[in-house]
Write a protein that holds these residues in place. Structure first.
Motif, PDB file in Angstrom:
ATOM      1  N   TYR A 109      33.145  -9.636  13.643  1.00  0.00           N
ATOM      2  CA  TYR A 109      33.872  -8.733  13.527  1.00  0.00           C
ATOM      3  C   TYR A 109      33.347  -7.553  12.884  1.00  0.00           C
ATOM      4  CZ  TYR A 109      38.517  -6.204  14.235  1.00  0.00           C
ATOM      5  OH  TYR A 109      39.175  -5.199  14.561  1.00  0.00           O
ATOM      6  N   SER A 110      32.806  -7.772  11.725  1.00  0.00           N
ATOM      7  CA  SER A 110      32.180  -6.547  10.647  1.00  0.00           C
ATOM      8  C   SER A 110      30.892  -6.554  10.918  1.00  0.00           C
ATOM      9  CB  SER A 110      32.382  -7.049   9.284  1.00  0.00           C
ATOM     10  OG  SER A 110      31.829  -8.124   9.095  1.00  0.00           O
ATOM     11  N   THR A 123      36.841  -8.758  20.610  1.00  0.00           N
ATOM     12  CA  THR A 123      37.748  -9.643  21.266  1.00  0.00           C
ATOM     13  C   THR A 123      38.031 -11.029  20.055  1.00  0.00           C
ATOM     14  OG1 THR A 123      35.499 -10.683  22.211  1.00  0.00           O
ATOM     15  CG2 THR A 123      37.210  -9.298  23.522  1.00  0.00           C
ATOM     16  N   GLY A 124      36.997 -11.205  19.020  1.00  0.00           N
ATOM     17  CA  GLY A 124      37.373 -12.036  18.089  1.00  0.00           C
ATOM     18  C   GLY A 124      37.792 -13.376  18.432  1.00  0.00           C
ATOM     19  N   ILE A 179      31.987 -15.274  15.734  1.00  0.00           N
ATOM     20  CA  ILE A 179      32.609 -14.289  15.677  1.00  0.00           C
ATOM     21  C   ILE A 179      32.238 -13.136  14.539  1.00  0.00           C
ATOM     22  CG2 ILE A 179      35.144 -13.476  15.294  1.00  0.00           C
ATOM     23  CD1 ILE A 179      35.722 -16.309  16.311  1.00  0.00           C
ATOM     24  N   GLU A 203      31.123 -12.283  19.467  1.00  0.00           N
ATOM     25  CA  GLU A 203      32.420 -11.552  19.900  1.00  0.00           C
ATOM     26  C   GLU A 203      32.478 -10.555  18.625  1.00  0.00           C
ATOM     27  OE1 GLU A 203      35.806 -13.434  22.094  1.00  0.00           O
ATOM     28  OE2 GLU A 203      34.685 -15.138  21.424  1.00  0.00           O
ATOM     29  N   SER A 204      32.688  -9.552  18.823  1.00  0.00           N
ATOM     30  CA  SER A 204      33.584  -8.561  17.854  1.00  0.00           C
ATOM     31  C   SER A 204      34.922  -8.058  18.141  1.00  0.00           C
ATOM     32  CB  SER A 204      32.444  -7.107  17.767  1.00  0.00           C
ATOM     33  OG  SER A 204      33.011  -6.245  16.787  1.00  0.00           O
TER      34      SER A 204
END
Lengths: 421, 421
Positions: free
Chosen positions: A305-306, A280-281, A303, A277-278
């Motif tokens: 995100y970056s 939706t973290g 997760i 997931e990006s």
């Protein structure tokens, strides 16, 4: 029949809690075919509460009060309702024993004020509370019904489902029986168009649509002399809906959520799953892990995100991220492939998008989301444009990831001939 | 002064939506020192709505209605309130222009029925709506005030904050100014004990405690002739609270959440973070990623719900898992170390616990949770016993993980002498 709801509690008047009981009771009363014209909230004050009950009795047939049945001195719903209805309170032996046992089982000290909860207005019906000490109460008189329920939703809801619905259904000389047909992957207006003829022509059963987070629920309610009769009325309608919506119906069971339906599909097929997931973290993983017992199915989640995390954890190529961007079809696919490779899960789902409020451009606006689902090496990817604020976009993304997973698993069935023996 | 709330809308009576406006308005009215004795909900029906307004005007000084200001024929709150107050509706030119501009800016077609929204009762005050087309309305007369607000919370809340609070404060010949002191790591009853003398002796400012998920908020409200005066009254109380709760206060800004406070601490110190979650399954990461702009700080997250994932992803030793179990102090520590090692983040937080409903034993009951926080190699681990259902235990775990992270980062400051130059 007209029903009116009264919630009793100073904490509601101070805004410390939200009146979710009213929403629950309204929906269930509507299912029962009762009309609700008024709801009110009043504090734990005898005079004001008595006035509100009197007003309600003037304009409605059934008055449902919630809250104020507890053991303390400021809980006075039962006392006030009894006074308005001209009844005395008397000790109700079975409730007394239930309270005693409740405290014994939990090794709690039973203080004197708890006996107050076992007092019931004379001639009234005491209703079992399986989740607390205060019984519910039904007072009938002068063609009216006053129903008192405990305030905590985890006591009120089971009591209403188990005892009050049958009681109110009985009032209509029959049974009310309803099923919830839960549909995903079809928009609300499309569902309404598809069932318009059924709704227009309905009498018994009735069909009522409810839109909830990217899903549409159709509540189908039959009224009949008994449950067998109700089932006979429901079956052709449910079959008709099944014919019209097919595999977009993920359950007809009120208690099954979308994540539970997806978890069941995975478990039945012995497929394991991982998430990447990006935007939706972690929300997608969290929703799957809402399902108790998912640990056999859920392998691991990432997760990322970056951009750096997408590269390091999921082996998404730097050149791809530079050329196509983190929010792109290609990156979603690479994430789903990367997650499958490191987790060794059969199904890997990946989410990347722009949840806002910042980070949007003309080409890639806030709300642009890509979801990729990798089932045993075959990757399906979809582009979405969601609206709303950051929280809404993330929530909608999670629902749609579950919908896409479900779609891809069912598609995979065709290839593997799952279930066709 | 007594205020009464009336929410207008059939969707509330059908239970399609929850009346969150009532909770918001009640809380804000309490802050303003207004007493709320009654709330009601009524449908879009002229006769019933008129009766509810009349009853409210008999027993309250200020009546706040929400909903039913829209452009369609069944929106009739304004028309009905005007009739009850004996006013005619007239075109309000500034509102007319605002609506025109609103549609032009969005390139939307303006249909005839939208002009209805620019009609205002004669002699009434129109209140700007910055987030929609329906202006708010204040009708004064016979010593009473009737305030009409739009139903959608994203229109109602900003309008109430910006225009109605100053209006209602003005009524008290002065200003109402409040600050929210947000405390974490101290239980509700402890907070109440610590501030009991202040609450008992209070007149202006007043202090009101609210418990929310593992936090306690103290709303401190001053009433004064102007904002400067209010600030003078507030400052010594805020200082006193700061002296009593110290670093357990994470913010005095209403808009700052616990996750935002933790994200800010990390960013100020240029610390990166990663998460490793078992029972919370992504909820902790999701809450941190609620904070816009966290991508510089948040490195990566790992959801390791199964033992296998804990071993494969976080390198937790098989022998440790077998000897101590997945839910143990040692496993939490190993997860936090493993997450730091693979993510290279400065701070790694790990969560493992039993969220239920199954999986509990006598030694390790449902609700047992361990949280470990690794700040630059120094690991702190804590054991918790949480109560409630699966959802509640997971939510409480996430809040406490944030609280522990905050504690460990501040502790780390002492060692690095952060901020002491």
């Amino acid at each position: 029949m007209i029903v009116e709801l009264i919630a009793v509690g100073t904490e509601l008047l101070l805004g410390n809690i939200v009146n979710t009981n009213a929403a629950y009771l309204s929906e269930r009363c509507a299912d029962l075919g009762l009309s609700c014209f008024y709801q009110s909230v009043v504090g734990d004050n005898e005079e004001r509460l008595a006035n509100v009950i009197k007003t309600a009795l003037e304009r409605s047939d059934i008055v449902i009060l919630s809250g104020g049945l507890g053991p303390t001195a400021d809980d006075l719903t039962k006392e006030t309702a009894a006074k308005v209805m001209g009844r005395k309170l008397e000790m109700h032996e079975p409730s007394r024993r239930t309270i005693e046992e409740f405290f014994q089982r939990r090794n709690l000290e039973l203080t004197e004020n708890n006996w107050k909860q076992a007092m019931v207005p004379e001639g009234a019906i005491a209703v079992d509370n399986e989740n607390g000490t205060a019984p519910g109460v039904i007072i009938e008189g002068e063609g009216k019904k006053v129903i008192l329920l405990p305030g905590p939703p985890n006591e009120l809801i089971p009591m209403f489902e188990k005892s009050i619905i049958p009681y109110l259904s009985g009032e209509k000389n029959g049974t009310i029986y309803s099923r919830t047909v839960k549909i995903c992957g079809v928009g609300e207006s499309k569902v309404e168009t598809v069932v318009k003829d059924l709704i227009d022509g309905q009498s018994n059963p009735t069909i009522a649509p409810y839109a909830k987070n990217s899903e549409v629920h159709l509540r189908v309610t039959a009224s009949a002399a008994d449950e067998g009769e109700a089932q006979k009325l429901l079956t052709p309608v449910l079959d008709e809906l099944m014919g019209r919506f097919g595999s977009n119906i993920y359950t007809m069971d009120t208690n099954v959520t979308l994540e539970k339906a997806v978890a069941d599909l995975l478990e039945e097929r012995h497929l394991t799953v991982s998430t990447a997931e990006s935007c939706t973290g972690g929300m997608l993983a969290a929703r799957l892990i809402n399902v108790p017992g998912i640990s056999n199915t859920y392998k691991s989640g990432y997760i990322t995100y970056s951009n750096k995390a997408k590269r390091k954890v999921l082996s998404v190529k730097k050149s791809l991220l530079e050329k196509k961007g983190a929010v792109s079809e290609e990156t979603a696919v690479a994430m789903a492939k990367g997650a499958a490779a490191i987790s060794k899960a059969d199904v890997a789902v990946a989410v990347t998008g722009i949840a806002g409020p910042d980070g949007g451009t003309k080409e890639k606006p806030v709300g642009l989301v890509y979801i990729a689902c990798n089932v045993c090496g075959k990757v399906t990817v979809k582009k979405y444009h969601f609206s709303g604020n950051r929280a809404k976009i993330r929530e909608t993304t999670v629902s749609n990831a579950l919908i896409l997973m479900r779609h891809c698993i069912l598609k995979h069935d065709e290839e593997t001939a799952f279930g066709k023996k």
